[in-house]
Design a protein around this motif. Structure first.
Motif, PDB file in Angstrom:
ATOM      1  N   UNK A 156       9.640   3.403  -7.653  1.00  0.00           N
ATOM      2  CA  UNK A 156       8.467   2.529  -7.116  1.00  0.00           C
ATOM      3  C   UNK A 156       7.894   2.678  -5.949  1.00  0.00           C
ATOM      4  N   UNK A 157       6.506   2.464  -5.766  1.00  0.00           N
ATOM      5  CA  UNK A 157       5.929   2.898  -4.550  1.00  0.00           C
ATOM      6  C   UNK A 157       5.368   1.856  -3.715  1.00  0.00           C
ATOM      7  N   UNK A 158       5.409   2.018  -2.419  1.00  0.00           N
ATOM      8  CA  UNK A 158       4.853   1.266  -1.314  1.00  0.00           C
ATOM      9  C   UNK A 158       3.782   2.147  -0.798  1.00  0.00           C
ATOM     10  N   UNK A 159       2.546   1.745  -0.994  1.00  0.00           N
ATOM     11  CA  UNK A 159       1.442   2.340  -0.651  1.00  0.00           C
ATOM     12  C   UNK A 159       0.834   2.080   0.769  1.00  0.00           C
ATOM     13  N   UNK A 160       0.497   3.216   1.325  1.00  0.00           N
ATOM     14  CA  UNK A 160       0.176   3.022   2.707  1.00  0.00           C
ATOM     15  C   UNK A 160      -1.121   4.132   3.258  1.00  0.00           C
ATOM     16  N   UNK A 161      -2.058   3.452   3.894  1.00  0.00           N
ATOM     17  CA  UNK A 161      -3.206   4.600   4.319  1.00  0.00           C
ATOM     18  C   UNK A 161      -4.551   4.289   3.758  1.00  0.00           C
ATOM     19  N   UNK A 162      -5.354   3.796   4.588  1.00  0.00           N
ATOM     20  CA  UNK A 162      -6.896   3.761   4.000  1.00  0.00           C
ATOM     21  C   UNK A 162      -7.275   2.329   3.694  1.00  0.00           C
ATOM     22  N   UNK A 163      -6.470   1.388   3.719  1.00  0.00           N
ATOM     23  CA  UNK A 163      -6.855  -0.007   3.231  1.00  0.00           C
ATOM     24  C   UNK A 163      -7.849  -0.519   4.330  1.00  0.00           C
ATOM     25  N   UNK A 164      -8.886  -0.791   3.698  1.00  0.00           N
ATOM     26  CA  UNK A 164      -9.839  -1.517   4.427  1.00  0.00           C
ATOM     27  C   UNK A 164     -10.556  -2.918   4.299  1.00  0.00           C
ATOM     28  N   UNK A 165     -10.336  -3.056   3.032  1.00  0.00           N
ATOM     29  CA  UNK A 165     -10.941  -4.410   2.445  1.00  0.00           C
ATOM     30  C   UNK A 165      -9.750  -4.924   1.283  1.00  0.00           C
ATOM     31  N   UNK A 166     -10.216  -6.167   0.815  1.00  0.00           N
ATOM     32  CA  UNK A 166      -9.547  -6.834  -0.133  1.00  0.00           C
ATOM     33  C   UNK A 166      -9.551  -5.791  -1.419  1.00  0.00           C
ATOM     34  N   UNK A 167     -10.823  -5.318  -1.795  1.00  0.00           N
ATOM     35  CA  UNK A 167     -10.821  -4.646  -3.035  1.00  0.00           C
ATOM     36  C   UNK A 167      -9.911  -3.389  -3.016  1.00  0.00           C
ATOM     37  N   UNK A 168      -9.541  -2.934  -2.016  1.00  0.00           N
ATOM     38  CA  UNK A 168      -8.651  -1.820  -2.027  1.00  0.00           C
ATOM     39  C   UNK A 168      -7.345  -2.106  -2.360  1.00  0.00           C
ATOM     40  N   UNK A 169      -6.918  -3.393  -1.834  1.00  0.00           N
ATOM     41  CA  UNK A 169      -5.648  -3.975  -2.264  1.00  0.00           C
ATOM     42  C   UNK A 169      -5.699  -4.133  -3.697  1.00  0.00           C
ATOM     43  N   UNK A 170      -6.821  -4.620  -4.462  1.00  0.00           N
ATOM     44  CA  UNK A 170      -6.965  -4.817  -5.853  1.00  0.00           C
ATOM     45  C   UNK A 170      -6.804  -3.523  -6.660  1.00  0.00           C
ATOM     46  N   UNK A 171      -7.305  -2.468  -6.203  1.00  0.00           N
ATOM     47  CA  UNK A 171      -7.057  -1.272  -6.698  1.00  0.00           C
ATOM     48  C   UNK A 171      -5.729  -0.855  -6.770  1.00  0.00           C
ATOM     49  N   UNK A 172      -5.091  -0.832  -5.424  1.00  0.00           N
ATOM     50  CA  UNK A 172      -3.662  -0.424  -5.706  1.00  0.00           C
ATOM     51  C   UNK A 172      -3.048  -1.352  -6.393  1.00  0.00           C
ATOM     52  N   UNK A 173      -3.167  -2.598  -6.503  1.00  0.00           N
ATOM     53  CA  UNK A 173      -2.380  -3.750  -7.572  1.00  0.00           C
ATOM     54  C   UNK A 173      -2.572  -3.331  -8.908  1.00  0.00           C
ATOM     55  N   UNK A 218       7.793   5.065   0.288  1.00  0.00           N
ATOM     56  CA  UNK A 218       6.883   4.627   1.012  1.00  0.00           C
ATOM     57  C   UNK A 218       5.731   5.880   1.060  1.00  0.00           C
ATOM     58  N   UNK A 219       4.684   5.615   0.290  1.00  0.00           N
ATOM     59  CA  UNK A 219       3.616   7.000   0.417  1.00  0.00           C
ATOM     60  C   UNK A 219       2.619   6.644   1.159  1.00  0.00           C
ATOM     61  N   UNK A 220       2.191   7.762   2.292  1.00  0.00           N
ATOM     62  CA  UNK A 220       1.137   7.588   2.893  1.00  0.00           C
ATOM     63  C   UNK A 220       0.363   9.025   2.803  1.00  0.00           C
ATOM     64  N   UNK A 221      -0.863   8.654   2.691  1.00  0.00           N
ATOM     65  CA  UNK A 221      -1.898   9.898   2.730  1.00  0.00           C
ATOM     66  C   UNK A 221      -2.292   9.806   4.167  1.00  0.00           C
ATOM     67  N   UNK A 222      -1.847  10.520   4.779  1.00  0.00           N
ATOM     68  CA  UNK A 222      -2.260  10.733   6.393  1.00  0.00           C
ATOM     69  C   UNK A 222      -3.489  11.048   6.698  1.00  0.00           C
ATOM     70  N   UNK A 223      -4.601  11.566   5.798  1.00  0.00           N
ATOM     71  CA  UNK A 223      -5.742  12.024   6.302  1.00  0.00           C
ATOM     72  C   UNK A 223      -6.606  10.463   6.129  1.00  0.00           C
ATOM     73  N   UNK A 224      -6.020   9.573   5.456  1.00  0.00           N
ATOM     74  CA  UNK A 224      -6.879   7.985   5.394  1.00  0.00           C
ATOM     75  C   UNK A 224      -6.194   7.160   6.271  1.00  0.00           C
ATOM     76  N   UNK A 225      -5.024   7.355   6.840  1.00  0.00           N
ATOM     77  CA  UNK A 225      -4.080   6.539   7.681  1.00  0.00           C
ATOM     78  C   UNK A 225      -5.012   6.026   8.653  1.00  0.00           C
ATOM     79  N   UNK A 226      -5.308   4.493   8.848  1.00  0.00           N
ATOM     80  CA  UNK A 226      -6.002   4.063  10.030  1.00  0.00           C
ATOM     81  C   UNK A 226      -7.427   4.257   9.732  1.00  0.00           C
TER      82      UNK A 226
END
Length: 243
Positions: A193-210, A166-174
């Motif tokens: 395998x990565x579970x991404x965390x930190x910074x998601x604010x809109x659907x496009x962010x999820x698409x980028x991670x996907x 589970x990878x979190x970028x603290x500077x972007x979290x929340x």
């Protein structure tokens, strides 16, 4: 890629911290169990439950609430962490019905315990949290920085049999400013395998991670609680991509 709602618990309430800062807390609900049930009713296949009190003290504190959440959402898988730094703590959470246990600080300070945990419980029931700021790893509830890079820890974990981090970028979290796609891509090339965390604010962010091969899920907190992204049915929790 699966989207997983975060249920962070502190002092019995459902909260979110900004950049991991305990002084910058927003309370979203007085009843974490009801909030977990809300996401389950909307079709979420997984929940990510964090015992923030445990993360700070070094041992699980909110076991009763975690147990209540698991019982309240039959059919939904729960991964939980926060202060898990022993084999006994892992065993207690699994005994509550948690599907995966998240371990963080102990993975860096006692990597041999991670190997023991994999032998005892199986790799699929463990997730190693790698929390970083500017690429450097943070431990002990994000209050201590370690002189090691996130990619190095990911490679070390892969070498002892860890399958999932589970990878979190603290500077972007929340912050809802956008996830650190570059960091997630680098970590996904480390053999885990990565579970991404930190910074998601809109659907496009999820698409980028996907779109990153090796990213299987994304944790979303504030964007869900503040209505930036509003899933309405089970299929909304799955975002297409390369992962």
């Amino acid at each position: 890629m699966i989207v997983i709602p975060a249920v962070d618990i502190r002092a019995g309430r459902c909260v979110r911290l900004l950049q991991g800062d305990f002084a910058r807390e927003t309370v979203y609900a007085d009843d974490p169990v009801a909030m977990a049930r809300h996401w389950a009713d909307l079709g979420a296949p997984w929940l990510h439950v964090v015992d923030l009190d445990g993360a700070r003290t070094g041992q699980p504190v909110q076991l009763e609430l975690v147990s209540a959440i698991v019982r309240a959402v039959p059919g939904v898988s729960v991964q939980a962490g926060g202060g898990v730094r022993s084999l006994e703590a892992i065993e207690r959470l699994l005994a509550l019905g948690v599907a995966r246990v998240v371990i963080g600080t102990v993975a860096l300070e006692q990597p041999e315990l991670v190997a023991q945990a994999i032998d005892r419980f199986g790799a699929d029931q463990l997730v190693v949290a790698i929390d970083s700021r500017d690429g450097w790893v943070a431990t002990r509830g994000w209050e201590t920085m370690a002189p090691v890079r996130a990619e190095t820890v990911a490679q070390q974990m892969a070498s002892v049999g860890v399958r999932r981090i589970l990878a979190t970028d603290i500077a972007r979290d929340g912050t809802m400013t956008c996830p650190n796609v570059e960091l997630m891509a680098r970590l996904a090339r480390s053999g885990v395998t990565v579970i991404a965390s930190g910074g998601v604010g809109r659907y496009e962010d999820l698409v980028a991670l996907a779109g990153i091969s090796g990213v299987e899920a994304a944790i979303v907190g504030r964007a869900l609680y503040e209505g930036r992204w509003c899933p309405q049915r089970a299929t909304d929790w799955v975002v297409g991509g390369a992962g």
